[in-house]
Design an enzyme around this catalytic site. Structure first.
Site, PDB file in Angstrom:
ATOM      1  N   TRP A 140      -0.375  21.629   0.980  1.00 43.96           N
ATOM      2  CA  TRP A 140      -1.802  21.272   1.023  1.00 43.96           C
ATOM      3  C   TRP A 140      -2.674  22.445   0.612  1.00 43.96           C
ATOM      4  O   TRP A 140      -3.663  22.273  -0.098  1.00 43.96           O
ATOM      5  CB  TRP A 140      -2.187  20.750   2.414  1.00 43.96           C
ATOM      6  CG  TRP A 140      -1.500  19.470   2.749  1.00 43.96           C
ATOM      7  CD1 TRP A 140      -0.636  19.250   3.784  1.00 43.96           C
ATOM      8  CD2 TRP A 140      -1.585  18.219   2.037  1.00 43.96           C
ATOM      9  NE1 TRP A 140      -0.185  17.952   3.753  1.00 43.96           N
ATOM     10  CE2 TRP A 140      -0.749  17.298   2.705  1.00 43.96           C
ATOM     11  CE3 TRP A 140      -2.294  17.799   0.908  1.00 43.96           C
ATOM     12  CZ2 TRP A 140      -0.604  15.970   2.275  1.00 43.96           C
ATOM     13  CZ3 TRP A 140      -2.142  16.483   0.476  1.00 43.96           C
ATOM     14  CH2 TRP A 140      -1.312  15.587   1.161  1.00 43.96           C
ATOM     15  N   ASP A 188      -8.758  24.131   6.523  1.00 46.55           N
ATOM     16  CA  ASP A 188      -8.301  22.743   6.624  1.00 46.55           C
ATOM     17  C   ASP A 188      -7.534  22.625   7.938  1.00 46.55           C
ATOM     18  O   ASP A 188      -6.466  23.218   8.100  1.00 46.55           O
ATOM     19  CB  ASP A 188      -7.389  22.447   5.419  1.00 46.55           C
ATOM     20  CG  ASP A 188      -6.739  21.066   5.484  1.00 46.55           C
ATOM     21  OD1 ASP A 188      -6.932  20.343   6.477  1.00 46.55           O
ATOM     22  OD2 ASP A 188      -6.033  20.718   4.511  1.00 46.55           O
ATOM     23  N   LYS A 233      -4.546  12.163  11.058  1.00 44.75           N
ATOM     24  CA  LYS A 233      -3.424  12.840  11.685  1.00 44.75           C
ATOM     25  C   LYS A 233      -3.569  12.796  13.205  1.00 44.75           C
ATOM     26  O   LYS A 233      -2.643  12.501  13.908  1.00 44.75           O
ATOM     27  CB  LYS A 233      -3.332  14.293  11.217  1.00 44.75           C
ATOM     28  CG  LYS A 233      -3.340  14.470   9.691  1.00 44.75           C
ATOM     29  CD  LYS A 233      -2.054  13.995   9.039  1.00 44.75           C
ATOM     30  CE  LYS A 233      -2.183  13.693   7.561  1.00 44.75           C
ATOM     31  NZ  LYS A 233      -2.436  14.826   6.706  1.00 44.75           N
TER      32      LYS A 233
HETATM   33  C1  LIG Z   1      -2.595  14.993   5.229  1.00 43.98           C
HETATM   34  C2  LIG Z   1      -3.207  16.283   4.878  1.00 43.98           C
HETATM   35  C3  LIG Z   1      -4.097  16.403   3.796  1.00 43.98           C
HETATM   36  C4  LIG Z   1      -4.432  15.264   2.871  1.00 43.98           C
HETATM   37  O1  LIG Z   1      -5.188  14.330   3.509  1.00 43.98           O
HETATM   38  P1  LIG Z   1      -5.786  13.058   2.780  1.00 43.98           P
HETATM   39  O2  LIG Z   1      -6.768  12.566   3.780  1.00 43.98           O
HETATM   40  O3  LIG Z   1      -4.651  12.126   2.531  1.00 43.98           O
HETATM   41  O4  LIG Z   1      -6.423  13.501   1.519  1.00 43.98           O
HETATM   42  C5  LIG Z   1      -4.679  17.630   3.583  1.00 43.98           C
HETATM   43  N1  LIG Z   1      -4.410  18.688   4.368  1.00 43.98           N
HETATM   44  C6  LIG Z   1      -3.560  18.598   5.405  1.00 43.98           C
HETATM   45  C7  LIG Z   1      -3.310  19.798   6.247  1.00 43.98           C
HETATM   46  C8  LIG Z   1      -2.938  17.401   5.692  1.00 43.98           C
HETATM   47  O5  LIG Z   1      -2.087  17.321   6.723  1.00 43.98           O
END
Ligand SMILES: *Cc1c(COP(=O)(O)O)cnc(C)c1O
Length: 359
Positions: free
Chosen positions: A101, A171, A195
């Site tokens: 990511w 993030d 998540k």
């Molecule tokens: C799942 C995830 C993403 C991507 O998320 P989307 O909402 O599908 O774009 C980005 N960063 C992390 C850390 C993730 O776990």
């Protein structure tokens, strides 16, 4: 009715209590005669829902007054572009690449300016977090970027990087509301909610006031300017209204659990059960350096692909679902977010112990 233990990395389990409230309020939300799904986002009732969700989020996290909380769409992935578009005044940013990511965010930023990879753990398949205490931060960097919990590899930052005065952007998708967040440490902290926080379709961005400006890269679409959404309290266009409502219910549930300190203690207890087992097992092994182990995503292997496949199949049949590791790493991964009950982890360990005996 029987529910499985869902170890998916996302979308993931939601608290049963929240799902029950959704069911109870499905046909008639508090005497409005409508489902929240059917409601105008400009209605008074909905305005109450989104305002209350924001208020509860702010209380839960302790968001200071000089930060805005935005409910956006496009997933966490859209932020990979939105961040450089809004923050890259010098067209320079530093990225710490600790997983897929972070790597995707780094690659996307390269479209808008000079993205520097100032540290990486790719040399050992992202199984650790590099030393971030004295990195070569660029003098003209607009920000330093991290992915704080690496969903795929199961590592997390145990301390934040020394950014030498530069803005930190993080993030937090796969650790969102799993422990206290010190918002003041960040320029932007953001996460997709699927998540740990709610149903897919909402990205929560916590952003410091002074970063919300019209001074964005030329050609930035209106919808990708933070200012557009900040100026209209996340109601510039139709928001993912129902999903924000569910997030709001999760915030209330978290408050009822005792807040983020309490949920952290609960998550530590859950993770310990699984890691202690992995450390004592002859068959199952964790794949990351102990110091950087995630509390949320726990990857493990047997060292034998056929045995991994057999385990995943038998576990699925027994009601432990989505234990297959990410397609890029193989093996297994148990994601044990906030809503995974302690019994889920205890029973999984019991199942693993039994599987080890039989194989
Ligand atoms: C799942 C995830 C993403 C991507 O998320 P989307 O909402 O599908 O774009 C980005 N960063 C992390 C850390 C993730 O776990």
């Amino acid at each position: 009715m029987s529910r499985v233990y869902n170890f998916s990395a996302g979308p993931a389990m939601l608290p049963e209590e929240v799902l029950k409230t959704c069911a109870d309020e499905m046909f008639d939300y508090k005497g409005s005669g409508q489902s929240v799904m059917e409601m105008s986002h400009r209605s008074k009732v909905y305005d109450g829902i989104i305002k209350e969700a924001e208020k509860d989020f702010r209380e839960l996290v302790g968001v200071p007054d000089n930060y805005k909380v935005l409910f956006l769409q496009g997933g966490a992935s859209t932020q990979f572009a939105m961040i450089p578009m809004n923050l890259m005044k010098n067209r320079v940013a530093d990225y710490i690449v600790t997983g897929q990511w972070a790597k995707k965010a780094f690659q996307e930023a390269g479209k808008y300016g000079k993205a520097n990879k100032i540290a990486s753990s790719e040399d050992k398949t992202f199984s650790y977090i590099p030393d971030v205490s004295d990195l070569p931060i660029s003098d003209d960097a607009d920000y330093v970027y991290i992915c704080q919990n690496n969903t795929i590899y199961g590592t997390r930052f145990t301390e934040l990087p020394n950014t030498k005065g530069k803005l930190l952007v993080s993030d937090v998708s796969s650790m969102f509301l799993s422990e206290p967040h010190d918002v003041t440490k960040y320029g932007i902290m953001y996460g997709g909610v699927q998540k740990n926080v709610g149903p897919a379709g909402v990205t929560i961005v916590v952003i410091r006031d002074d970063l919300i400006t019209d001074d964005v890269l030329e050609g930035t679409p209106t919808m990708l300017k933070y200012k557009t959404h900040a100026d209209s309290d996340s109601l510039y266009n139709t928001p993912p209204a129902y999903n924000i409502y569910v997030c709001g219910l999760v915030f209330k549930w978290l408050k009822k659990q005792g807040g983020l300190e309490a949920i952290k203690a609960h998550n530590e207890k859950k993770a310990k059960i699984l890691y202690d087992f992995l450390d004592s097992s002859e068959m199952f092994k964790g794949t990351v350096e102990k110091k950087y182990r995630s509390l949320m995503n726990v990857p493990f292997v047997t060292g034998d692909d056929d045995l991994n496949a057999k385990f995943i199949k038998e576990a699925t049949d027994a009601g432990f679902v989505n234990l297959k590791g990410h397609r890029t790493v193989g093996g297994m991964r148990a994601s044990i977010y906030n809503a995974m009950p302690i019994e889920g982890v205890e029973k999984l360990v019991e199942f693993m112990r039994d599987f080890e005996k039989k194989n």
